[in-house]
Design an enzyme around this catalytic site. Sequence first.
Site, mmCIF file in Angstrom:
data_model
loop_
_atom_site.group_PDB
_atom_site.id
_atom_site.type_symbol
_atom_site.label_atom_id
_atom_site.label_comp_id
_atom_site.label_asym_id
_atom_site.label_seq_id
_atom_site.Cartn_x
_atom_site.Cartn_y
_atom_site.Cartn_z
ATOM 1 N N HIS A 266 -41.898 51.190 45.467
ATOM 2 C CA HIS A 266 -41.519 50.628 44.165
ATOM 3 C C HIS A 266 -41.814 51.611 43.046
ATOM 4 C CE1 HIS A 266 -40.468 46.825 42.066
ATOM 5 N NE2 HIS A 266 -41.095 47.399 41.051
ATOM 6 N N ASP A 268 -40.415 52.218 38.869
ATOM 7 C CA ASP A 268 -39.605 51.652 37.793
ATOM 8 C C ASP A 268 -39.096 52.682 36.803
ATOM 9 O OD1 ASP A 268 -39.436 48.616 37.911
ATOM 10 O OD2 ASP A 268 -41.553 48.919 38.301
ATOM 11 N N GLU A 379 -35.187 44.110 41.662
ATOM 12 C CA GLU A 379 -36.407 43.329 41.450
ATOM 13 C C GLU A 379 -36.076 42.058 40.681
ATOM 14 O OE1 GLU A 379 -41.018 44.068 40.129
ATOM 15 O OE2 GLU A 379 -39.452 45.244 39.148
ATOM 16 N N HIS A 406 -38.976 37.564 40.028
ATOM 17 C CA HIS A 406 -39.864 38.433 39.258
ATOM 18 C C HIS A 406 -40.922 37.521 38.640
ATOM 19 C CE1 HIS A 406 -40.999 41.305 35.909
ATOM 20 N NE2 HIS A 406 -41.343 41.920 37.031
ATOM 21 N N HIS A 454 -44.242 39.243 43.947
ATOM 22 C CA HIS A 454 -43.954 38.405 42.771
ATOM 23 C C HIS A 454 -43.705 36.936 43.103
ATOM 24 C CE1 HIS A 454 -43.982 41.073 39.321
ATOM 25 N NE2 HIS A 454 -43.320 41.971 40.002
ATOM 26 N N HIS A 475 -44.777 45.870 46.471
ATOM 27 C CA HIS A 475 -45.875 46.318 45.604
ATOM 28 C C HIS A 475 -46.822 45.146 45.344
ATOM 29 C CE1 HIS A 475 -42.799 44.724 42.965
ATOM 30 N NE2 HIS A 475 -43.537 44.828 41.879
ATOM 31 N N ASP A 544 -46.027 51.214 42.303
ATOM 32 C CA ASP A 544 -45.525 50.600 41.067
ATOM 33 C C ASP A 544 -45.670 51.533 39.882
ATOM 34 O OD1 ASP A 544 -44.242 48.716 39.554
ATOM 35 O OD2 ASP A 544 -45.891 47.296 39.465
#
Length: 634
Positions: A266, A268, A379, A406, A454, A475, A544
């Site tokens: 993961h 971003d 995600e 999420h 999540h 993650h 992450d």
Amino acid sequence: MELLSGRGEVRSGRGGVRSGRAVVGVDVVSQTLPRNYRAPSQHHCCPPGPRPSVRCDMSSDSRCAGCMSDSSLEDQTRPCPPLPPYPPHRYHREEWVDPEMDCATCRLQAQPPCACSDPCCLGGPTSLRTPCSWGRPGIMPSQTSHLGLVPCPPQPPTAGRASSVCAATSLQQVGNGCSSISNKSSSREHVPPEPGKPKQHQHAGGGLEVPAQVWGGVCLVLVLAGVAGVGVSVPLALRANPGAGVHERLNTARALLTETPLVDGHNDLPWNIRKFMHNKLHSFNFTAELKKLRPWSRSSWSHTDLPRLREGMVGAQFWVSYVPCESQRLNAVQLTIEQIDLIKRLIEQYPEDLRLATSADEVEAAFKEGRIASLIGVEGGHAIQNSLGVLRALRDLGVRYLTLTHTCSTPWAECARARETDLEDPDSPRGLTHFGRTVVREMNRLGLLVDLSHVSQATMREALKVSRAPVIFSHSSVYAICKNPRNVPDDILREVAVNGGVVMVSFYTHFLTCSQQASVKDVVDHINHVRKVAGVEHVGIGADFDGVNKLPEGLEDVSRYPHLFAELLTDPKWSLEDLKLLAGKNLLRVMRNVEKVHLDMKKKKEMPYEEEVPPDQLEGLTSCSYKFTKDDES
């Protein structure tokens, strides 16, 4: 990626962007590396050459060829006890010692590590000579002492006895034996044949002469080493020295990551590019040291660029198409597709460094090419807007996992609470609805990884019951250590083991210690807990980066992965094979099993699912959606 309210930067959506538009100017393109920047090539320090001299007093007994019986130093006519030719040896003090018998004393004239005799490597006094990485493609000279083994030059199949690996000073810590090298080209002293006895030898390419009795031992070594894997596959089956210094452990970690792809679950960065650059890649130089350039340098949410990915030896990365929960029931699908487009354009812009991958085989192919395998994850289930058709379209665009929620529930899946003290949303579903379970089944049919980071614990349990394929947590960390609702409890860890999935441990401090501070050791604690409860085959890494603003000391950005492995090397229960599982083998196995379920369902001609979310479950949630209604018949 996580959200954290509080003091500091003003956050807009996800991350830490300040109020107003990001400043994009000369800072972004100044002081950058060339667009065609690549990490420095890793070459051998010199071509294979003669090894340091090894003097082996020869016994008259051919069954112990190359050695002299320790018990017969005075009487060289005394035969050695019967034993197979060229048994494995351990390095002990300054001797080659047969681990099972006393018949093997071969003293080295040069101390390990073996120094290169080629003039190109000398460069000064003998004490400063650089060890050579013969036979180890892609390993820098500073890495030659990894695994506690001295690299050996590649030997032809006829090149003498037991040419697997050289021993180094820490080899006594290694669990299996290490054979010495002794052949004509590697300076074993010539021993004349006994008077009246014919000389036995075989001619090899390049003028090598190999005694006939050596052939059996060489064949055995070649079989055990996998023929082509001599010096590569053999060392990585060993255990490293837990008492080694940090420099040696870092070299070991880097060497391991040149042979096994590090797969992170993961990252971003795509959302940060949207925040800071508004998805305008013409103003973005991925080869720049972004930590030195505004606006990246001013954000605690930025941890990734190509130089640091190379330094961190990342072999494969899931780049995440994330869009905020606020876009649910608005333009979530459009924004998701724009983020996927951004990821694919980024990959295309750096073809020498990145390669799009949609399967485990493609990950390994990219790794062999020296490129970072780039996979796409989405995600948040709100990205499909309650539509299996959108889910199928995302798969066709190259997406390979979907996180079911999420930080917001969908009409069909319940998300985790933000904090342990938060009340559950009474309007969200408990776990998965019937449509939610259908989403999981359709993901199995499509070959998509079901990501349970999540989601609530009820959703975790439902998904594990429904899924025919292994699941992932891309993650997440461990609930038993930090009671954050986003973490995975022990009963779920045990179910993941039964399911065959993998939990990829996050580096976010709030998941590690439930506080603002953490260290590398805290990450190790979470990794070890997953290993203890679920098994070493079910743990991975999903840091992450670029999605959080609080990271452990020592793991501040993507360049620091080797330091995590160096820390794990202090623990004797982590073998090098275990570390390869953690790095990426576990996730690649899961990918292959998910692909197998997809092919099995395709072979059975299972049709796409066509369920829809019942209209009553969308009441009051679809004010911005076109409603299809059936006209009344007149």
